[in-house]
Design an enzyme around this catalytic site. Structure first.
Site, PDB file in Angstrom:
ATOM      1  N   HIS A 157      28.097  21.515  17.929  1.00 24.24           N
ATOM      2  CA  HIS A 157      28.992  21.324  18.889  1.00 24.24           C
ATOM      3  C   HIS A 157      30.224  22.144  18.401  1.00 24.24           C
ATOM      4  O   HIS A 157      30.885  21.543  17.379  1.00 24.24           O
ATOM      5  CB  HIS A 157      29.474  19.833  19.555  1.00 24.24           C
ATOM      6  CG  HIS A 157      30.549  19.877  20.587  1.00 24.24           C
ATOM      7  ND1 HIS A 157      30.259  19.963  21.918  1.00 24.24           N
ATOM      8  CD2 HIS A 157      31.899  19.815  20.346  1.00 24.24           C
ATOM      9  CE1 HIS A 157      31.037  19.757  22.517  1.00 24.24           C
ATOM     10  NE2 HIS A 157      32.157  19.840  21.851  1.00 24.24           N
ATOM     11  N   CYS A 158      30.481  23.003  19.201  1.00 22.03           N
ATOM     12  CA  CYS A 158      31.991  24.017  18.591  1.00 22.03           C
ATOM     13  C   CYS A 158      32.960  23.738  19.435  1.00 22.03           C
ATOM     14  O   CYS A 158      33.227  23.842  20.507  1.00 22.03           O
ATOM     15  CB  CYS A 158      31.467  25.427  18.823  1.00 22.03           C
ATOM     16  SG  CYS A 158      32.778  26.567  18.285  1.00 22.03           S
ATOM     17  N   PRO A 159      34.138  23.022  18.585  1.00 23.53           N
ATOM     18  CA  PRO A 159      35.384  22.747  19.258  1.00 23.53           C
ATOM     19  C   PRO A 159      36.120  24.082  19.548  1.00 23.53           C
ATOM     20  O   PRO A 159      37.044  24.090  20.302  1.00 23.53           O
ATOM     21  CB  PRO A 159      36.108  21.964  17.817  1.00 23.53           C
ATOM     22  CG  PRO A 159      35.493  22.476  16.690  1.00 23.53           C
ATOM     23  CD  PRO A 159      34.119  22.775  17.007  1.00 23.53           C
TER      24      PRO A 159
END
Length: 300
Positions: A157-159
């Protein structure tokens, strides 16, 4: 609700305010990129001079603007596209799903090229059931607590893009990384060529404070981005994911295999093709099953 029930609810859906946070992050990225570009166009920088009609560097300047635009578009495509959420209508039965390996010699091996038919097997590996989404997870899928959904071929999950990176947007994410990296270091070149020389430090700082701020932002973003781009190029060529690299010892279908063995490796050219062009959802259980013909996979 009990504490376990509260945990269940939090993992099923996005946290309150996550939509606003996503909008702010995406607008912040766009604003930062446009601010650096605007600072170069507002001053007599090498980029501004290159965009003059009679400039010998006009083609390069236009190519830079095109790359900048493509990079920004790829960012929003990556952040807004479905990363490969597992449909609630697929794999609906709990506890019954099994990954089967290829038949022994002499048995028919139905192979249509995209893994639609799974042949009878000598052994099987049970697939995981997600107790949050209440679905059977396909091989290489994982539940993302930030998104509250199971994602096919989950990477991370890429912030930065405020979205999961999975089977449907990993190639777009890598394209964004490549374009953004080239754009950043191309901007560094323009900023470096635009710096004015002065006889004293105070005069130099007064003349170049904007370029200094641009250079600081570009270098701080460009160095980790370059390493991230190389890492994801490696993942694409080797047909693996960040999650599988980091948590291999906790993943049921990998933890019993040799540490250096990758059951999804089909050759670098095929890996790159799968990464860029495979249909969604792809049956990775077929690839895993075929690997058992060459390597003994554990019974689970």
């Amino acid at each position: 609700l009990t504490s376990s029930g509260s945990r269940f609810d939090r993992r099923r859906g996005r946290p309150t305010g996550s939509g606003l946070r996503a909008v702010l992050i995406r607008l912040g990225h766009a604003a930062l990129c446009l601010a650096v570009l605007a600072s170069l166009l507002a001053q007599k920088s090498q980029l501004r001079l290159a965009l003059l009609p009679d400039s010998p560097g006009l083609i390069g300047g236009l190519a830079y603007l095109a790359l900048f635009t493509v990079s920004l578009l790829l960012y929003f495509v990556t952040s807004l596209i479905d990363p490969g959420y597992v449909s609630n209508q697929l794999h609906a039965q709990s506890g019954n799903g099994r990954l089967t390996s290829p038949p022994s010699d002499g048995e028919d091996d139905a192979d249509d090229g995209d893994g639609r038919d799974l042949p009878a097997s000598r052994r099987s590996l049970e697939l995981r059931f997600c107790r949050y989404c209440l679905i059977e997870q396909p091989l290489r899928a994982r539940h993302c607590e930030d998104c509250g959904r199971c994602v096919s071929r989950f990477d991370h999950h890429c912030p930065w893009v405020e979205n999961c990176i999975g089977e449907r947007n990993h190639a777009t994410f890598l394209a964004f990384l490549l374009c953004q990296s080239v754009c950043i270091w191309w901007t560094v070149f323009y900023v470096w060529r635009s710096i004015h020389t002065r006889t004293s430090a105070l005069r130099w700082l007064a003349a170049n404070w904007a370029y200094t701020a641009d250079m600081l932002v570009l270098v701080l973003a460009g160095l980790p981005l370059a390493f991230l781009t190389m890492f994801h190029c490696y993942l694409a060529c080797s047909n693996t994911t960040t999650w599988e690299r980091v948590s291999r010892e906790r993943i049921s279908y990998l933890k019993h295999l040799a540490e250096t063995y990758n059951p999804f490796h089909e050759g670098y050219c095929v890996n790159c093709f799968r990464f860029c062009c495979s249909r969604f959802p792809y049956r990775w259980d077929i690839v895993y099953s075929r690997a058992s013909m060459d390597t003994e996979l554990p019974d689970v």
